[in-house]
Design an enzyme around this catalytic site. Structure first.
Site, PDB file in Angstrom:
ATOM      1  N   CYS A 237      -7.906   1.687   1.631  1.00  0.00           N
ATOM      2  CA  CYS A 237      -8.926   0.918   0.911  1.00  0.00           C
ATOM      3  C   CYS A 237      -8.364   0.452  -0.435  1.00  0.00           C
ATOM      4  CB  CYS A 237     -10.175   1.779   0.698  1.00  0.00           C
ATOM      5  SG  CYS A 237     -11.397   0.999  -0.376  1.00  0.00           S
TER       6      CYS A 237
ATOM      7  N   SER B 137       0.794  -1.226   0.000  1.00  0.00           N
ATOM      8  CA  SER B 137       0.000   0.000   0.000  1.00  0.00           C
ATOM      9  C   SER B 137       0.825   1.274   0.000  1.00  0.00           C
ATOM     10  CB  SER B 137      -0.953   0.012   1.198  1.00  0.00           C
ATOM     11  OG  SER B 137      -1.911  -1.023   1.062  1.00  0.00           O
TER      12      SER B 137
ATOM     13  N   HIS C  27     -15.298  -0.806   2.860  1.00  0.00           N
ATOM     14  CA  HIS C  27     -15.154   0.500   3.498  1.00  0.00           C
ATOM     15  C   HIS C  27     -16.329   1.434   3.202  1.00  0.00           C
ATOM     16  CE1 HIS C  27     -10.880  -0.811   3.613  1.00  0.00           C
ATOM     17  NE2 HIS C  27     -10.811  -0.023   4.688  1.00  0.00           N
TER      18      HIS C  27
END
Length: 648
Positions: free
Chosen positions: A383, A327, A370
């Site tokens: 997310c 991420s 989410h």
């Protein structure tokens, strides 16, 4: 009966002619010999004088002192120390075995070294000295000197040897030296004659290897008179060589030692970089090793212990290791979308917990989803589905172009061994390397730093510094050479929309300072030092549909080598960025739990230039941090010892 007078006269005339002819031949021969002697003695005198001189006088090389290496504050990282050795001359010793037996009562003789010395004696001329003990202590030297009359042919000698006073703290950066091998010589087109001096050492890895030419210096010479069998009779003159160049690195010893201690017990890497000029302040890989072992010749047992360790202590993970960035890559995808104008920071995406692409389901880390996500929320809570949608909209070409712009897929120019290029995948790359077409699923995986994407901790630090500054910051590791500052080019602007960069920085700030941020637990309390960061967790295994249906196995329940990598990148202070930090913990699990606390501690140590006050940490962490600081101080080198090795 007597000959007539006429016959007698004729015989005399014949004899006279023969004598004259013979005399003429002899005279001619003597003349030719005289001319030849004149030619050799007069016209060729210089040449023969030179040949005679070469037979009588030998020129020997004198190895120069190797340049030393220091940190940015002048602390010695690699220095030359007196090295004591014991040599023996076979013809002076007489009974070599008996002399060595006496010597062994005074000096501890290594069996392997002794066997090598005995083999060398058999190959060498009896008047040449052979080393039987190297790197002996001063006490052993003294004992040998006192007992010299009982040790014929034995001579204690002193030279210089490389020493790394901070041992493992800089092992992966400075590297180490070792004797020149045949393999080393095979890699050099025209080897320096110095390299053929017995026991001469050169840099093997790290700065020692990459800056070998400057650190080595140039040889001196001495002229010695030798006899017909090559024995040295006397030294005629000598000219000392030039010492190698001293190097001063941009690294900070105190910060480097702290980071190494903070990574203790992990298989991890960390980079600390100045956002303003690219200076690398710390480059760490854990676990580490003692480079001094290689200087003296590492034992088989010690080397096997290093190579058998699953945490790979010999690997410089900070620059050689490449990992799926997870991420931490999402800022690249988001910035590419903003620059392309496809998405704005206010546009939202619905996250139900997965996305169907080409009959395949790509999951979000949050199984229940989410809900509605905009840019800031998506980065704050990491997310995945938001970035899947964004990536499919803009395509891999825009993403890979932005990744390259921010320093991924680039082999950065620093003097370390095996600096990795990583992998910034493109359509062309997959066609050429894999022989396959790029598919939408590849873009989805790349959008969250998975799939083919690979980056080193160094590249992640460069990416973070560029996001923080908006400039094309390049890493820099050498501050000066022989006291002359290395040039620092003015970094060029990245050419990105400053408003878009502000949106990314704002979202990174929320990651660490908003209660819903994935790194809120690793925040910094003082307003002037607050950091902006991003967590990352990269999978190293495939999760099957059956496992998802039954419940994904937790990292702590998996074997170590199958757990996720943990990553965290950040810059601080948020308002006026000074440093960028990248941390990777191999198989550490979650980025928020394993990597973010380490990065936060390193950031505070760098900003405070020492142990930060406990008030800089969240109140619930302060007792644990206090105990941690005491533990780390015990692992770090004594400040008095460090100052003792500082260049004045």
């Amino acid at each position: 009966m007597r000959r007539p007078n006429a016959d007698s006269s004729e015989s005399q005339r014949l004899l006279s002619r023969r004598a004259m002819l013979l005399g003429g031949v002899q005279l001619g021969f003597m003349g030719m010999l005289a001319l030849r002697m004149r030619y050799l003695q007069v016209e060729q005198s210089d040449q023969f004088r030179l040949l005679a001189e070469e037979n009588r006088v030998n020129i020997r090389l004198l190895p120069p002192a190797r340049g030393e290496i220091f940190d940015r504050n002048g602390v010695a990282l690699a220095r030359n120390e007196p090295s004591y050795r014991i040599t023996i001359v076979q013809e002076d010793a007489g009974d070599v075995d008996k002399v060595i037996e006496r010597l062994s009562t005074l000096v501890e003789l290594d069996e392997d070294s002794l066997n090598r010395a005995m083999a060398e004696m058999k190959r060498s001329a009896p008047f040449l000295p052979v080393t039987v003990a190297d790197h002996v202590s001063w006490e052993e030297m003294s004992r040998v000197s006192v007992n010299a009359p009982a040790l014929p042919g034995v001579t204690p000698e002193v030279g210089l040897s490389r020493q790394y006073p901070l041992q493992g703290d800089f092992a992966h950066v400075v590297g180490y030296v070792g004797p020149v091998s045949d393999y080393d010589l095979s890699k050099i087109a025209n080897p320096d004659p110095l390299l053929r001096i017995p026991r001469f050492q050169i840099g093997k890895v790290g700065v020692e290897a990459k800056r070998e030419g400057g650190l080595r210096g140039s040889a001196g010479t001495k002229r010695v008179e030798v006899n017909s069998v090559g024995r040295i009779m006397r030294e005629l003159d000598r000219q000392e060589g030039d010492q190698g160049q001293d190097l001063q690195l941009t690294l900070d010893q105190n910060l480097q030692s702290y980071v190494q201690a903070r990574l203790e017990g992990e298989s991890a890497a960390a980079i600390v970089m100045d956002c303003r000029n690219g200076d690398l302040l710390a480059i760490n890989s854990a676990p580490t090793f003692d480079p001094n072992l290689f200087v003296t010749g590492i034992s088989v047992a010690d080397y096997k212990a290093l190579t058998d360790n699953k945490f790979r202590p010999l690997a410089a993970k900070s620059v050689q290791g490449t990992y799926p960035p997870g991420s931490t890559f999402k800022m690249i995808t988001a910035l590419a979308a903003l620059e392309e104008g496809v998405f704005s920071s206010e546009d939202t995406v619905w996250c139900p917990g997965h996305l169907e692409v080409s009959d395949r389901r790509f999951h979000c880390w949050k199984r229940a989803g989410h809900g509605h996500m905009d840019l800031q929320k998506a980065l704050r809570e990491s997310c995945d589905v938001y970035f899947y949608e964004v990536a499919l909209e803009i395509g891999i070409d825009k993403i890979s172009t932005m990744a390259a712009r921010l320093g991924l897929g680039v082999r950065h120019d620093i003097p370390l061994s095996g600096v990795a290029r990583g992998l910034n995948p493109t359509r062309t790359w997959k066609e050429q390397v894999r022989g396959q077409n790029w598919v939408p699923g590849d873009t989805v995986n790349a959008s969250i730093g998975q799939g083919f994407v690979l980056a080193s901790p160094l590249q992640l630090a460069v990416m973070t510094a560029r996001l923080a500054s908006g400039l094309q910051i390049n890493p820099r590791m050498v501050k000066s050479s022989n006291g002359v500052e290395e040039p620092v080019p003015e970094p060029a602007p990245l050419g990105l929309n400053e408003n878009h960069l502000r949106q990314i920085r704002k979202a990174m700030f929320a990651v660490s300072n908003n209660r819903r941020g994935t790194a809120y637990g690793s925040r910094i309390v003082p307003e002037e030092f607050k950091l902006a960061g991003k967590t990352g967790t990269s999978q190293v295994r495939n999760i099957t549909a059956a496992e998802r249906a039954a419940g994904v196995t937790r990292n702590k329940d998996l074997p170590w080598e199958r757990r996720d990598h943990a990553l965290f990148v950040n810059f601080a202070p948020f308002d006026t960025p000074e440093i960028a930090v990248a941390v990777v913990v191999e198989h550490g699990g979650g980025g928020s739990t394993a990597a973010a606390p380490i990065a936060r501690d390193i950031t505070l140590q760098a900003l405070y230039k020492g142990d930060p006050p406990l008030e800089a940490y969240p109140s619930r962490d302060r007792r644990k941090i206090k105990a941690q600081q005491e533990r780390l101080r015990a692992l770090m080198p004594d400040p008095q010892d460090v100052r003792g090795g500082t260049r004045t």
